[in-house]
Scaffold this motif. Structure first.
Motif, PDB file in Angstrom:
ATOM      1  N   GLU A 115       0.837  -1.203   0.000  1.00  0.00           N
ATOM      2  CA  GLU A 115       0.000   0.000   0.000  1.00  0.00           C
ATOM      3  C   GLU A 115       0.875   1.258   0.000  1.00  0.00           C
ATOM      4  N   LEU A 116       2.021   1.141   0.658  1.00  0.00           N
ATOM      5  CA  LEU A 116       2.874   2.323   0.796  1.00  0.00           C
ATOM      6  C   LEU A 116       3.915   2.420  -0.309  1.00  0.00           C
ATOM      7  N   VAL A 117       4.485   1.258  -0.691  1.00  0.00           N
ATOM      8  CA  VAL A 117       5.606   1.324  -1.640  1.00  0.00           C
ATOM      9  C   VAL A 117       5.144   1.763  -3.025  1.00  0.00           C
ATOM     10  N   LYS A 118       3.832   1.579  -3.282  1.00  0.00           N
ATOM     11  CA  LYS A 118       3.329   2.021  -4.605  1.00  0.00           C
ATOM     12  C   LYS A 118       3.302   3.552  -4.686  1.00  0.00           C
ATOM     13  N   LEU A 119       3.402   4.178  -3.519  1.00  0.00           N
ATOM     14  CA  LEU A 119       3.425   5.657  -3.494  1.00  0.00           C
ATOM     15  C   LEU A 119       4.812   6.206  -3.829  1.00  0.00           C
ATOM     16  N   TRP A 120       5.793   5.306  -3.822  1.00  0.00           N
ATOM     17  CA  TRP A 120       7.186   5.709  -4.067  1.00  0.00           C
ATOM     18  C   TRP A 120       7.764   4.758  -5.109  1.00  0.00           C
ATOM     19  N   PRO A 121       7.362   4.911  -6.378  1.00  0.00           N
ATOM     20  CA  PRO A 121       7.603   3.883  -7.411  1.00  0.00           C
ATOM     21  C   PRO A 121       9.038   3.848  -7.924  1.00  0.00           C
ATOM     22  N   LEU A 122       9.969   3.617  -7.008  1.00  0.00           N
ATOM     23  CA  LEU A 122      11.378   3.478  -7.378  1.00  0.00           C
ATOM     24  C   LEU A 122      11.810   2.056  -7.047  1.00  0.00           C
ATOM     25  N   ASP A 123      12.839   1.561  -7.749  1.00  0.00           N
ATOM     26  CA  ASP A 123      13.308   0.205  -7.469  1.00  0.00           C
ATOM     27  C   ASP A 123      14.539   0.294  -6.564  1.00  0.00           C
ATOM     28  N   PHE A 124      14.562  -0.522  -5.538  1.00  0.00           N
ATOM     29  CA  PHE A 124      15.644  -0.438  -4.550  1.00  0.00           C
ATOM     30  C   PHE A 124      15.880  -1.812  -3.932  1.00  0.00           C
ATOM     31  N   ASN A 125      17.059  -1.963  -3.359  1.00  0.00           N
ATOM     32  CA  ASN A 125      17.369  -3.131  -2.516  1.00  0.00           C
ATOM     33  C   ASN A 125      17.998  -2.623  -1.233  1.00  0.00           C
ATOM     34  N   LEU A 126      17.388  -3.001  -0.099  1.00  0.00           N
ATOM     35  CA  LEU A 126      17.955  -2.646   1.204  1.00  0.00           C
ATOM     36  C   LEU A 126      18.510  -3.916   1.841  1.00  0.00           C
ATOM     37  N   ILE A 127      19.704  -3.832   2.399  1.00  0.00           N
ATOM     38  CA  ILE A 127      20.234  -4.950   3.199  1.00  0.00           C
ATOM     39  C   ILE A 127      20.643  -4.401   4.562  1.00  0.00           C
ATOM     40  N   LEU A 128      19.980  -4.918   5.603  1.00  0.00           N
ATOM     41  CA  LEU A 128      20.319  -4.560   6.977  1.00  0.00           C
ATOM     42  C   LEU A 128      21.203  -5.657   7.558  1.00  0.00           C
ATOM     43  N   THR A 129      22.347  -5.266   8.077  1.00  0.00           N
ATOM     44  CA  THR A 129      23.272  -6.220   8.689  1.00  0.00           C
ATOM     45  C   THR A 129      23.334  -5.954  10.190  1.00  0.00           C
ATOM     46  N   ILE A 130      23.145  -6.994  10.994  1.00  0.00           N
ATOM     47  CA  ILE A 130      23.140  -6.848  12.455  1.00  0.00           C
ATOM     48  C   ILE A 130      24.230  -7.733  13.025  1.00  0.00           C
ATOM     49  N   GLU A 131      25.171  -7.085  13.713  1.00  0.00           N
ATOM     50  CA  GLU A 131      26.338  -7.777  14.270  1.00  0.00           C
ATOM     51  C   GLU A 131      26.300  -7.689  15.785  1.00  0.00           C
ATOM     52  N   LEU A 132      26.285  -8.843  16.454  1.00  0.00           N
ATOM     53  CA  LEU A 132      26.214  -8.874  17.923  1.00  0.00           C
ATOM     54  C   LEU A 132      27.599  -9.160  18.493  1.00  0.00           C
ATOM     55  N   GLY A 133      28.258  -8.067  18.944  1.00  0.00           N
ATOM     56  CA  GLY A 133      29.558  -8.265  19.577  1.00  0.00           C
ATOM     57  C   GLY A 133      29.399  -8.636  21.048  1.00  0.00           C
ATOM     58  N   GLU A 134      30.505  -8.966  21.696  1.00  0.00           N
ATOM     59  CA  GLU A 134      30.445  -9.272  23.130  1.00  0.00           C
ATOM     60  C   GLU A 134      30.031  -8.036  23.914  1.00  0.00           C
ATOM     61  N   ASP A 135      30.476  -6.840  23.404  1.00  0.00           N
ATOM     62  CA  ASP A 135      30.127  -5.624  24.158  1.00  0.00           C
ATOM     63  C   ASP A 135      29.631  -4.512  23.238  1.00  0.00           C
ATOM     64  N   PHE A 136      29.119  -4.883  22.045  1.00  0.00           N
ATOM     65  CA  PHE A 136      28.548  -3.864  21.148  1.00  0.00           C
ATOM     66  C   PHE A 136      27.481  -4.490  20.275  1.00  0.00           C
ATOM     67  N   LEU A 137      26.655  -3.617  19.714  1.00  0.00           N
ATOM     68  CA  LEU A 137      25.675  -4.033  18.697  1.00  0.00           C
ATOM     69  C   LEU A 137      25.852  -3.089  17.509  1.00  0.00           C
ATOM     70  N   LYS A 138      26.119  -3.660  16.343  1.00  0.00           N
ATOM     71  CA  LYS A 138      26.265  -2.827  15.143  1.00  0.00           C
ATOM     72  C   LYS A 138      25.096  -3.091  14.211  1.00  0.00           C
ATOM     73  N   THR A 139      24.420  -2.023  13.807  1.00  0.00           N
ATOM     74  CA  THR A 139      23.379  -2.168  12.774  1.00  0.00           C
ATOM     75  C   THR A 139      23.837  -1.335  11.577  1.00  0.00           C
ATOM     76  N   ALA A 140      23.935  -1.986  10.448  1.00  0.00           N
ATOM     77  CA  ALA A 140      24.445  -1.337   9.232  1.00  0.00           C
ATOM     78  C   ALA A 140      23.421  -1.487   8.110  1.00  0.00           C
ATOM     79  N   ILE A 141      23.331  -0.477   7.278  1.00  0.00           N
ATOM     80  CA  ILE A 141      22.357  -0.519   6.171  1.00  0.00           C
ATOM     81  C   ILE A 141      23.082  -0.292   4.850  1.00  0.00           C
TER      82      ILE A 141
END
Ligand code: TA6
Length: 297
Positions: A115-141
């Motif tokens: 319903e929402l993505v048709k309002l923004w008719p562009l083609d894209f690929n998102l990759i979210l990477t989540i890394e769980l360290g012993e004392d950190f959390l990294k979220t990368a896009i």
């Protein structure tokens, strides 16, 4: 290290410490919990919807392709506040590294909220990477523009950090930075040595040097450190009494005392990504322990 996948979420446990874990809801690819040695680092409303009926109130909602509610861009102005990434169910792509345990989630127009993505008719690929360290959390896009035209977008990690007492909490390392106050609707240089909280706060700190670690200090103890990669801005938000009362999914109503949002993003202007190009950014959350060893008498 274990990865437990269910229909709705993925839970990762660190191989060296079963009390360190991260939980990601596939809806919005929203981190809903990050436990560091058993201690929850994020704030999650007890009334947060986890059934895909609305974006999660708490954890780390993802803001794309627009921050806030755009009023003047032909396409972006059609989207709801904060875009559609947090309202879409992402695909779990699996584990990409065993230590630190790292997983990925993907989103594209075929699986995004239709319903929402048709309002923004562009083609894209998102990759979210989540890394769980012993004392950190990294979220990368990583954002790929798969369209034939330039892609104009914002990105923000809408991170809700857990704290003990908002009136005894300060956010440091933003002194001297230009800030746009979303409540006053004006910009100025923030000369306060730290950000303190005694009312609703909704501030966009702009072009904050990337080597500035943003630190949340509570009762004199460093509680959280936020490091940014390729994210020039940082929003600091606390809804305080009235705004909390007005959000149906914000519970308990005095929960604003136990949370502060420090939101790394690219929001004070747009990323403009040419066709076929990729853009990437990240936040690294860690908890600074005071390494104080008493000297034996
Ligand atoms: O990041 C701060 C902000 O833009 C505030 O203005 C407030 O609206 C908050 O996001 C929460 O927005 P939401 O759409 O999740 O209720």
């Amino acid at each position: 290290m274990s990865i437990e996948e269910t229909d709705s979420q993925v839970v990762i446990t660190h191989p060296s410490n079963s009390n360190t874990s991260v939980t990601i809801l596939k809806y919005g690819a929203t981190v809903t919990s990050w436990k560091l040695n058993g201690e929850e680092q994020l704030w999650l409303s007890t009334a947060a919807k986890l059934d895909g009926s609305k974006p999660v109130r708490g954890g780390i909602p993802l803001v794309f392709p627009v921050f806030g509610k755009n009023q003047n861009d032909e396409l972006l102005s059609k989207l709801p506040q904060h875009g559609f990434a947090r309202n879409s169910t992402w695909e779990f792509l699996g584990q990409v590294k065993s230590n630190p345990p790292t997983v990925q989630f993907g989103l594209n127009p075929k699986i995004a909220n239709q319903e929402l993505v048709k309002l923004w008719p562009l083609d894209f690929n998102l990759i979210l990477t989540i890394e769980l360290g012993e004392d950190f959390l990294k979220t990368a896009i990583e954002v790929e523009n798969a369209s034939e035209e330039n892609m104009k977008f914002n990105w923000l990690f809408h991170t809700y950090l857990h704290i003990e007492d908002i009136e005894d909490t300060m956010v440091s390392n933003l002194v001297g930075m230009k800030v746009y106050d979303q409540l006053l609707k004006e910009s100025f240089i923030d000369k306060h040595p730290v950000v303190t909280f005694h009312q609703e706060t909704d501030s966009i700190y702009q072009n904050v040097d990337s080597d500035r670690l943003i630190q949340v200090v509570g009762k004199g103890k460093p509680l959280h450190t936020v490091k940014r990669e390729n994210l020039p801005d940082a929003v600091v938000w606390n809804p305080w009494v009235d705004k909390s009362a007005g959000m149906g999914d914000f519970e308990p109503k005095d929960g604003f005392k136990n949370m502060v949002c420090v939101e790394p993003g690219h929001v004070s202007d747009f990323v403009v990504l040419p066709p076929g190009q990729k853009w990437s950014a990240a936040q690294i959350l860690s908890k600074q322990e005071l390494n104080y060893q008493a000297i034996e008498p």
